[in-house]
Design a protein around this motif. Structure first.
Motif, mmCIF file in Angstrom:
data_model
loop_
_atom_site.group_PDB
_atom_site.id
_atom_site.type_symbol
_atom_site.label_atom_id
_atom_site.label_comp_id
_atom_site.label_asym_id
_atom_site.label_seq_id
_atom_site.Cartn_x
_atom_site.Cartn_y
_atom_site.Cartn_z
ATOM 1 N N ILE A 1 0.854 -1.199 0.000
ATOM 2 C CA ILE A 1 0.000 0.000 0.000
ATOM 3 C C ILE A 1 0.886 1.243 0.000
ATOM 4 O O ILE A 1 0.643 2.210 -0.732
ATOM 5 C CB ILE A 1 -0.946 -0.003 1.219
ATOM 6 N N GLY A 2 1.963 1.184 0.825
ATOM 7 C CA GLY A 2 2.914 2.301 0.865
ATOM 8 C C GLY A 2 3.523 2.541 -0.502
ATOM 9 O O GLY A 2 3.663 3.690 -0.943
ATOM 10 N N ILE B 1 2.318 1.724 -3.595
ATOM 11 C CA ILE B 1 1.416 2.280 -4.617
ATOM 12 C C ILE B 1 0.998 3.710 -4.256
ATOM 13 O O ILE B 1 0.771 4.535 -5.132
ATOM 14 C CB ILE B 1 0.188 1.375 -4.893
ATOM 15 N N ALA B 2 0.949 3.999 -2.945
ATOM 16 C CA ALA B 2 0.634 5.378 -2.537
ATOM 17 C C ALA B 2 1.796 6.292 -2.907
ATOM 18 O O ALA B 2 1.604 7.404 -3.413
ATOM 19 C CB ALA B 2 0.358 5.433 -1.045
ATOM 20 N N ALA B 3 3.021 5.812 -2.679
ATOM 21 C CA ALA B 3 4.203 6.638 -2.965
ATOM 22 C C ALA B 3 4.295 6.965 -4.451
ATOM 23 O O ALA B 3 4.632 8.085 -4.822
ATOM 24 C CB ALA B 3 5.463 5.912 -2.496
ATOM 25 N N ILE B 4 3.997 5.993 -5.299
ATOM 26 C CA ILE B 4 4.156 6.268 -6.737
ATOM 27 C C ILE B 4 2.977 7.058 -7.311
ATOM 28 O O ILE B 4 2.913 7.290 -8.501
ATOM 29 C CB ILE B 4 4.421 4.982 -7.561
ATOM 30 N N GLY B 5 2.071 7.471 -6.440
ATOM 31 C CA GLY B 5 1.063 8.444 -6.861
ATOM 32 C C GLY B 5 -0.359 7.920 -6.997
ATOM 33 O O GLY B 5 -1.217 8.621 -7.529
ATOM 34 N N THR B 6 -0.618 6.692 -6.540
ATOM 35 C CA THR B 6 -2.001 6.195 -6.602
ATOM 36 C C THR B 6 -2.843 7.010 -5.626
ATOM 37 O O THR B 6 -2.494 7.126 -4.447
ATOM 38 C CB THR B 6 -2.055 4.698 -6.231
ATOM 39 N N SER C 1 -16.027 -4.308 3.490
ATOM 40 C CA SER C 1 -14.675 -3.945 3.036
ATOM 41 C C SER C 1 -14.380 -2.463 3.213
ATOM 42 O O SER C 1 -13.232 -2.043 3.089
ATOM 43 C CB SER C 1 -14.485 -4.258 1.555
ATOM 44 N N LEU C 2 -15.430 -1.681 3.472
ATOM 45 C CA LEU C 2 -15.231 -0.223 3.492
ATOM 46 C C LEU C 2 -14.236 0.220 4.570
ATOM 47 O O LEU C 2 -13.340 1.020 4.293
ATOM 48 C CB LEU C 2 -16.572 0.488 3.696
ATOM 49 N N GLN C 3 -14.404 -0.309 5.770
ATOM 50 C CA GLN C 3 -13.527 0.138 6.863
ATOM 51 C C GLN C 3 -12.061 -0.225 6.589
ATOM 52 O O GLN C 3 -11.191 0.636 6.643
ATOM 53 C CB GLN C 3 -14.034 -0.431 8.202
ATOM 54 N N PRO C 4 -11.768 -1.515 6.264
ATOM 55 C CA PRO C 4 -10.369 -1.828 5.956
ATOM 56 C C PRO C 4 -9.850 -1.035 4.754
ATOM 57 O O PRO C 4 -8.696 -0.597 4.749
ATOM 58 C CB PRO C 4 -10.399 -3.329 5.639
ATOM 59 N N ALA C 5 -10.710 -0.861 3.754
ATOM 60 C CA ALA C 5 -10.280 -0.127 2.549
ATOM 61 C C ALA C 5 -9.984 1.335 2.893
ATOM 62 O O ALA C 5 -9.009 1.912 2.412
ATOM 63 C CB ALA C 5 -11.360 -0.204 1.484
ATOM 64 N N TYR C 6 -10.822 1.906 3.745
ATOM 65 C CA TYR C 6 -10.620 3.299 4.162
ATOM 66 C C TYR C 6 -9.296 3.421 4.914
ATOM 67 O O TYR C 6 -8.523 4.360 4.715
ATOM 68 C CB TYR C 6 -11.787 3.736 5.046
ATOM 69 N N LYS C 7 -9.053 2.411 5.756
ATOM 70 C CA LYS C 7 -7.804 2.406 6.532
ATOM 71 C C LYS C 7 -6.599 2.365 5.577
ATOM 72 O O LYS C 7 -5.621 3.082 5.772
ATOM 73 C CB LYS C 7 -7.801 1.181 7.455
ATOM 74 N N ALA C 8 -6.719 1.520 4.546
ATOM 75 C CA ALA C 8 -5.625 1.415 3.575
ATOM 76 C C ALA C 8 -5.420 2.745 2.846
ATOM 77 O O ALA C 8 -4.292 3.194 2.653
ATOM 78 C CB ALA C 8 -5.930 0.308 2.572
ATOM 79 N N ARG D 1 -6.131 5.698 3.864
ATOM 80 C CA ARG D 1 -5.662 6.770 4.749
ATOM 81 C C ARG D 1 -4.249 6.526 5.273
ATOM 82 O O ARG D 1 -3.711 7.335 6.014
ATOM 83 C CB ARG D 1 -6.612 6.897 5.955
ATOM 84 N N MET D 2 -3.683 5.389 4.901
ATOM 85 C CA MET D 2 -2.381 5.016 5.455
ATOM 86 C C MET D 2 -1.293 6.000 5.032
ATOM 87 O O MET D 2 -1.250 6.420 3.876
ATOM 88 C CB MET D 2 -2.039 3.615 4.956
ATOM 89 N N ASP D 3 -0.442 6.345 5.992
ATOM 90 C CA ASP D 3 0.674 7.239 5.684
ATOM 91 C C ASP D 3 1.704 6.448 4.880
ATOM 92 O O ASP D 3 2.195 5.413 5.352
ATOM 93 C CB ASP D 3 1.278 7.744 6.999
ATOM 94 N N PRO D 4 2.056 6.907 3.670
ATOM 95 C CA PRO D 4 2.971 6.122 2.829
ATOM 96 C C PRO D 4 4.310 5.811 3.508
ATOM 97 O O PRO D 4 4.839 4.714 3.361
ATOM 98 C CB PRO D 4 3.186 7.007 1.602
ATOM 99 N N ILE D 5 4.836 6.773 4.263
ATOM 100 C CA ILE D 5 6.153 6.539 4.888
ATOM 101 C C ILE D 5 6.059 5.420 5.915
ATOM 102 O O ILE D 5 6.881 4.497 5.939
ATOM 103 C CB ILE D 5 6.663 7.832 5.561
ATOM 104 N N THR D 6 5.040 5.513 6.777
ATOM 105 C CA THR D 6 4.859 4.471 7.792
ATOM 106 C C THR D 6 4.645 3.124 7.113
ATOM 107 O O THR D 6 5.200 2.105 7.536
ATOM 108 C CB THR D 6 3.626 4.806 8.665
#
Lengths: 253, 415
Positions: free
Chosen positions: B312-313, B315-320, B396-403, B405-410
């Motif tokens: 997740i980190g 794909i978030a980092a590369i701009g998803t 799936s909404l809650q886990p998906a939301y958590k994903a 909202r995840m901080d890419p660095i963490t």
């Protein structure tokens, strides 16, 4: 492209940044709050990086290399000072804008390669075009194949990450970072998990890609051999920028 | 969106065993619910069909107050000629009404010349009765089934009395009944058939011709205890009931009280309470299905997010964009729901076909060898499919939301 050393680092920053800087840091600071303790990871750093540079941040563990790369990569906002990347003040971006900006301008290469295991080599490189930039299928295929050929992985497109070596994974990661026509690629310890020979090949590949695509490469390393490959070396210690060294021998402390 | 589906499908394939286990759980739930609905639904509709088509009809109209004292089968609460004419006029004007049947209900003494017992009688005009309750003739277990049900002077006796009094088809019996004025009258009848008893009011009544009843009760003009109504389509029952109720409410006596009362089979048969219990059980089974889907999908998606933090980190980092990350995980839940539901629906439909082909029988009350013929409507299947898929997405909404909202660095630092 590298910049000529003028002898006055601070003055050079101020004059050149307005004209051609890709990254401009002005009294940049980053402070982390860990419980009641404040940790100053970056302390008042000033620097500029020009387009098509091949830059390395070096320093001991905890010196702030990764923090600085994270801030340049719009992954972490600065606490104070200003950081402009491609002319944009990243402190003013929200999460969505930052993600959009990264997808548009920045490529990433990670120490652990971070390829998506369920996708093939081709699909991993294709991913940013598909999920971030929405390229049409035909152009996407052409672009991915060009990049895979450029990094020497043209015949490995159908393989999954688990079927290729660490060096090959990092080549794929470089291709993925470049596929979106990113203005710069940030690589945090890109060779840390590779043997010496493979590490050199990856650094040479990155340099070749810089020459071929005019993309700025900024990487962090603590490997002396790898750091010598950089054309500009920023030395960090305890969150401060100690020295900027150019490959022409110019040094500024 | 296709790309999101493609990647989500691959992620499900990556954890194949877990995907199969989770979707199997959903499949099991869907099969249980669809089979339960089809079997109980078939049982319910069969029983309702039996009750309405062989005895009660879809609706009944009485004089106001008759139902409150129906246990006594009162003769002084019959509809008179004028009231019957009014009911006929109203019913003839309703298109949805297929037929209606005039009846006099009475209690009498039944004698085979050696023994005497009580009997409840439903007296009918056979031509009207077979149109209104067409399955009545199917209940004749002894004696020849005739188009006209019975002739004047004949009686169809309930099974219990036939057995208890040892009366056979062709025997003569005597009915003695109290008249409205308190006098008593008797008449001889020929047993033309034995009626199978069924559950519910009137299920163990004997049947004679209305003209015989008038003779027995010494009724001169027109008197009717109840009018059973059959609709062309039972689905129209709520609408027709509401319309008739409103219309009959407008007829009042001199005191301003309503003259008529209208009831549906639901008010008249205790089986309606069983039907309601079945509906309640179906509801709870659906709740269980929702819980199964919710817990299993949520559990799997929470695990999926936890196991893929680093990814997740990346794909978030590369701009998803966060929305796309969320869509990726919601799609995984959606596909799990679709997979489990699709397989469950197919298994259920095959099972229903197999049960029908096997011709399983069961007993209910005094009725035996009732054939279990489960059926399920497209509406029920679609409802279950939508519920399961909707819950899968919601889970799936809650886990998906958590994903998302995840901080890419963490996330990138996560090992």
């Amino acid at each position: 492209m590298t910049i000529a050393y003028s002898g006055d680092f601070e003055k050079e920053i101020l004059t050149k940044e307005k004209v051609m800087s890709l990254v401009t840091a002005d009294h940049l600071e980053k402070t982390y709050q860990i419980g009641e303790i404040s940790v100053n990871a970056i302390r008042g750093v000033n620097f500029t990086i020009e387009p098509a540079s091949f830059v390395s941040f070096v320093g001991p563990s905890g010196s702030g290399k990764s923090t600085l790369l994270n801030m340049i990569g719009c992954l972490d906002p600065p606490t104070a000072g200003s950081l402009k990347v491609v002319g944009q003040d990243i402190a003013r971006m929200d999460r969505k804008q930052a993600a959009h900006f990264r997808g548009e301008h920045i490529g990433f290469v990670f120490q652990d390669f971070n390829l998506i295991p369920v996708l093939t080599v081709f699909e991993n490189v294709e991913y940013p075009l598909l999920m971030v930039q929405n390229w049409p299928a035909k152009e996407r295929k052409k672009r991915v194949n060009n990049l895979l050929d450029a990094v020497g992985m043209g015949d490995q497109g159908d393989k999954y990450p688990s079927q290729i070596s660490g060096g090959q994974k990092q080549r794929v990661a470089v291709a993925r970072a470049l596929v979106t026509n990113a203005k710069m690629v940030l690589a945090d310890e890109p060779t840390a998990n590779l043997d010496g020979e493979t590490a050199n090949r990856i650094i040479n590949l990155m340099k070749k890609m810089r020459d071929e695509f005019d993309t700025t490469f900024i990487f962090s390393t603590h490997d002396p051999k790898v750091m010598q490959s950089a054309e500009i070396i920023f030395t960090l210690e305890d969150g401060k920028l100690l020295q900027r060294q150019n490959d022409n021998g110019g040094t500024n402390a | 969106m296709l790309n999101v589906i493609k990647i989500a499908a691959r992620n499900l394939r990556r954890y194949l065993r877990r995907t199969i286990l989770t979707s199997s759980l959903i499949t099991l739930g869907v099969v249980a619910v669809l089979l339960f609905i089809s079997v109980t639904g078939s049982f319910k509709s069969m029983m309702v069909g039996q009750i309405t088509d062989s005895m009660i009809g879809h609706l009944q109209i009485h004089r106001k107050g008759y139902m409150a004292s129906i246990d006594n089968l009162p003769l002084n609460r019959n509809l008179n000629q004028q009231q019957v004419a009014k009911v006929k006029e109203v019913l003839s004007g309703v298109d949805a009404v297929e037929s209606f049947s005039m009846r006099i209900k009475l209690g009498a003494m039944f004698s085979n010349f050696t023994e005497t017992t009580n009997i409840r009688l439903n007296t009918v005009i056979p031509e009207q009765e077979v149109k209104t309750v067409p399955l009545l003739s199917e209940r004749i277990v002894e004696g020849q089934k005739k188009d006209v049900l019975l002739q004047k002077g004949e009686i169809l006796i309930p099974e219990l009395i036939a057995k208890g009094m040892k009366v056979k088809v062709g025997d003569s019996v005597v009915l003695v009944a109290n008249n409205k004025d308190g006098s008593v009258n008797g008449k001889t009848f020929l047993v033309s058939g034995v009626l199978e008893g069924i559950s519910g009011p009137g299920g163990r009544d004997g049947v004679i011709h209305l003209d015989d009843a008038k003779e027995l009760l010494r009724i001169d003009g027109v008197e009717i205890s109840e009018i059973a109504v059959r609709l062309k389509n039972m689905g129209d029952l709520p609408r027709v009931f509401s319309s008739l109720k409103g219309e009959f409410a407008s007829f009042t006596n001199k005191e301003g009280n309503p003259v008529f009362e209208v009831h549906t089979w639901k008010d008249l048969s205790p089986f309606y309470n069983i039907a309601q219990m079945i509906d309640l059980m179906t509801f709870f089974i659906k709740i269980m299905l929702v819980a199964i889907v919710l817990v299993s999908i949520m559990n799997v998606m929470i695990m999926a997010v936890y196991e893929r933090i680093n990814e997740i980190g990346t794909i978030a980092a590369i701009g998803t964009l966060p929305g796309k990350i969320m869509a990726l995980f919601v799609t995984e839940g959606f596909l799990l729901g679709v997979l489990g539901t699709a397989v469950g629906t197919v298994i259920s439909l095959i099972s229903i076909a197999v049960i029908n082909a096997a011709g399983l029988t069961f007993n209910f009350g005094r009725q035996s060898n009732l054939v279990l013929a489960p059926t399920i409507g497209a509406g029920d299947v679609i409802t279950i499919v939508l519920i399961v898929i909707g819950i899968a997405v919601a889970a799936s909404l809650q886990p998906a939301y958590k994903a998302a909202r995840m901080d890419p660095i963490t996330a990138l630092r996560h090992v």
